[in-house]
Motif scaffolding. Structure first.
Motif, mmCIF file in Angstrom:
data_model
loop_
_atom_site.group_PDB
_atom_site.id
_atom_site.type_symbol
_atom_site.label_atom_id
_atom_site.label_comp_id
_atom_site.label_asym_id
_atom_site.label_seq_id
_atom_site.Cartn_x
_atom_site.Cartn_y
_atom_site.Cartn_z
ATOM 1 N N ALA A 107 -12.230 0.136 -9.564
ATOM 2 C CA ALA A 107 -12.023 -1.286 -9.829
ATOM 3 C C ALA A 107 -10.540 -1.655 -9.769
ATOM 4 O O ALA A 107 -10.166 -2.657 -9.157
ATOM 5 C CB ALA A 107 -12.594 -1.642 -11.197
ATOM 6 N N VAL A 116 -8.012 -0.286 -8.193
ATOM 7 C CA VAL A 116 -7.432 -0.262 -6.851
ATOM 8 C C VAL A 116 -7.839 -1.524 -6.111
ATOM 9 O O VAL A 116 -7.033 -2.158 -5.427
ATOM 10 C CB VAL A 116 -7.898 1.007 -6.095
ATOM 11 N N ARG A 117 -9.115 -1.923 -6.263
ATOM 12 C CA ARG A 117 -9.610 -3.108 -5.576
ATOM 13 C C ARG A 117 -8.906 -4.365 -6.067
ATOM 14 O O ARG A 117 -8.593 -5.265 -5.294
ATOM 15 C CB ARG A 117 -11.122 -3.217 -5.790
ATOM 16 N N GLU A 118 -8.619 -4.408 -7.371
ATOM 17 C CA GLU A 118 -7.924 -5.570 -7.940
ATOM 18 C C GLU A 118 -6.421 -5.522 -7.677
ATOM 19 O O GLU A 118 -5.683 -6.390 -8.118
ATOM 20 C CB GLU A 118 -8.165 -5.631 -9.454
ATOM 21 N N ARG A 119 -5.962 -4.468 -7.031
ATOM 22 C CA ARG A 119 -4.547 -4.260 -6.683
ATOM 23 C C ARG A 119 -3.665 -4.156 -7.917
ATOM 24 O O ARG A 119 -2.504 -4.565 -7.915
ATOM 25 C CB ARG A 119 -4.051 -5.370 -5.768
ATOM 26 N N PHE A 140 0.362 -7.475 0.550
ATOM 27 C CA PHE A 140 -0.361 -8.736 0.535
ATOM 28 C C PHE A 140 0.601 -9.853 0.176
ATOM 29 O O PHE A 140 1.649 -9.642 -0.432
ATOM 30 C CB PHE A 140 -1.511 -8.696 -0.461
ATOM 31 N N HIS A 175 -2.350 -13.209 -4.246
ATOM 32 C CA HIS A 175 -3.579 -12.590 -4.729
ATOM 33 C C HIS A 175 -4.483 -13.638 -5.333
ATOM 34 O O HIS A 175 -4.071 -14.453 -6.137
ATOM 35 C CB HIS A 175 -3.271 -11.528 -5.770
ATOM 36 N N THR A 187 -12.618 -11.961 -5.545
ATOM 37 C CA THR A 187 -12.590 -10.691 -4.818
ATOM 38 C C THR A 187 -13.186 -10.816 -3.421
ATOM 39 O O THR A 187 -12.709 -10.215 -2.476
ATOM 40 C CB THR A 187 -13.359 -9.611 -5.603
ATOM 41 N N GLU A 231 -6.752 -0.395 0.022
ATOM 42 C CA GLU A 231 -7.282 -0.550 -1.339
ATOM 43 C C GLU A 231 -8.807 -0.549 -1.334
ATOM 44 O O GLU A 231 -9.444 0.126 -2.149
ATOM 45 C CB GLU A 231 -6.783 -1.860 -1.976
ATOM 46 N N VAL A 232 -9.375 -1.337 -0.413
ATOM 47 C CA VAL A 232 -10.835 -1.460 -0.373
ATOM 48 C C VAL A 232 -11.470 -0.140 0.066
ATOM 49 O O VAL A 232 -12.470 0.299 -0.508
ATOM 50 C CB VAL A 232 -11.240 -2.623 0.565
ATOM 51 N N ILE A 261 -10.259 2.952 -0.305
ATOM 52 C CA ILE A 261 -10.145 3.943 -1.374
ATOM 53 C C ILE A 261 -11.098 3.610 -2.502
ATOM 54 O O ILE A 261 -11.791 4.482 -3.041
ATOM 55 C CB ILE A 261 -8.680 4.022 -1.864
ATOM 56 N N SER A 262 -11.174 2.317 -2.847
ATOM 57 C CA SER A 262 -12.089 1.887 -3.906
ATOM 58 C C SER A 262 -13.532 2.248 -3.555
ATOM 59 O O SER A 262 -14.276 2.758 -4.395
ATOM 60 C CB SER A 262 -11.943 0.380 -4.108
ATOM 61 N N ARG A 273 -15.949 4.843 -5.589
ATOM 62 C CA ARG A 273 -17.218 4.355 -6.131
ATOM 63 C C ARG A 273 -18.381 5.179 -5.580
ATOM 64 O O ARG A 273 -19.276 5.567 -6.327
ATOM 65 C CB ARG A 273 -17.382 2.875 -5.792
#
Lengths: 281, 143
Positions: free
Chosen positions: A65, A67-70, B6, B9, B13, B24-25, B27-28, B32
């Motif tokens: 979570a 990483v996705r939210e930076r 970026f 922000h 999402t 980021e996406v 790796i996330s 998961r």
């Protein structure tokens, strides 16, 4: 206690450890090891093996979570993982050579110091971002970043300083991880927060991200020794993953000062526990 | 080399996802997936264990046997052999192995993304981290 009840108890405790670990940037091993050994009578070897699993589970579960939210600074994390993995290898090799008592004393002292340093910062209020000395290496590696703070509803830019000091502190944190079978997030968060000038939430998220790799560096050794037991580590894995996934939904919404206060309490508690273990015969 | 990957922000999402399926996406998603696969295997394995051993719901002696040192499938070969016999604990063990492999895969994925960005400094940094990780698994195997 029946095996079924044991599994349920370990699962519930792990759920709590994962929740707390994800909010504080810790692995939860410091909660799990005492509960498993003192309350449930598990052999210390298996408790440490379960602790390693808990660290990796918290890290991967929560970091997904963050990483996705930076919130995680990926570049700082990878740069510092140089030192934590090298440290973890050193620690795992040293494990048989150093007396455990000294280790507990050193760990307790370092954590107590971190807690007090954090506490003084808490009372001093917010730190001023402009006061940080500029750093050529941090500039060249592009370590600076920014994050979206949901609590205040704005983008917060920050600069990173003293990357080499960070590297040195992370090597020490990694060595402790390898020796004790924990993530040592309690040492990583202050290293980033106090020494390198990262905001606390970014430090927490980045520490969370890093502890998985640090723990993986010693997991191979523990696995080969047969210390990772499926009956004990299984419910730990399930509980911690669910706790961490839940906890990571709240970090951006929690107040920084509240988080820091909770962190200081946990640090002091663990430091006391460690010192007592090192000093008592 | 870009300092900030970026420009701005958004808390939305899905908007961020549409704009940039960056590292980021990736790796996330990897983290998961590793966690969910591990959780599934562990839960399935634990259920299977309790299905096979009904006495685990009632017998207190069984727990002492289970938490005592020196038992269980531990070595990789044993785990695989037991998994073929559909033993619950072996599935749990495979789940735990998936969990342990996830951070290593994450570093490998980072190496690919830094390589794609032609970021030579971080390709070097990540390669060293990956080497240290693999070295630790080798050292573990020797011991």
């Amino acid at each position: 206690m029946t095996p079924f009840l044991f599994t349920v108890v370990v699962f519930v405790v792990s759920l709590g450890a994962g929740l707390m670990g994800s909010l504080l940037g810790l692995g939860g091993g410091l909660i799990l090891v005492p509960v498993l050994t003192l309350l449930l009578g598990v052999d210390i070897r298996y408790a440490v093996g379960a602790s390693i699993v808990s660290v990796i589970a918290t890290s991967s579960g929560a970091a997904a979570a963050y990483v996705r939210e930076r919130l995680t600074n990926l570049r700082v994390a990878m740069f510092l993982e140089l030192a934590t993995t090298a440290g973890a290898l050193t620690g795992a090799s040293l494990a048989g050579l150093i007396s455990g008592r000294w280790l507990y004393v050193v760990f307790g002292v370092v954590m107590g110091y971190s807690a007090l340093a954090m506490l003084s910062k808490l009372r001093g209020g917010q730190c001023v971002a402009g006061a940080l000395p500029p750093d050529a290496l941090a500039d060249r590696l592009g370590l600076h970043g920014s994050y979206w703070d949901e609590e205040t509803g704005r983008e917060v830019p920050y600069r990173v300083t003293r990357p080499l000091t960070g590297l040195g502190l992370m090597y020490a944190a990694g060595t402790v991880s390898g020796l004790l079978g924990i993530g040592s997030g309690a040492l990583k968060v202050p290293a980033m927060d106090l020494a390198m000038g990262l905001p606390l939430k970014v430090s927490t998220a980045t520490s969370n991200f890093m502890i998985g790799v640090t723990a993986a560096a010693s997991a191979g050794v523990y696995f080969a020794r047969g210390d990772i037991d499926p009956f004990i580590a299984g419910p730990v894995c399930a509980g911690v993953v669910l706790g961490a996934l839940t906890g990571s939904r709240f970090l951006t919404k929690v107040k920084s000062s509240w988080l820091r206060g909770l962190f200081v309490v946990v640090l002091l508690g663990v430091a006391f526990q460690m010192l007592r273990k090192g000093v008592s015969p | 080399m870009s300092v900030e990957p970026f420009v701005s922000h958004s808390p939305d999402t899905s908007d961020a996802l549409a704009r940039d399926a960056g590292p980021e996406v990736l790796i996330s998603n990897l983290l998961r997936a590793g966690v969910v696969v591990s959780l599934t295997l562990v839960t399935f394995g634990m259920s299977l264990t309790f299905f096979h051993h009904r006495d685990y719901f009632s017998s207190a002696q069984a727990l002492q046997r289970l938490t005592a040192p020196e038992r269980g499938p531990h070595a990789l070969a044993e785990v695989l052999a037991d998994a073929m016999n559909a033993r619950g604990q072996a599935f749990v063990m495979v789940g735990l192995l998936v969990l342990m492999a996830t951070p290593v895969l994450r570093v490998a994925l980072s190496l690919l993304t830094f390589g794609r960005q032609r970021d030579r400094a971080f390709v070097t940094v990540t390669s060293v981290v990956l080497t240290l990780l693999l070295l630790s698994f080798l050292l573990g195997g020797v011991e």
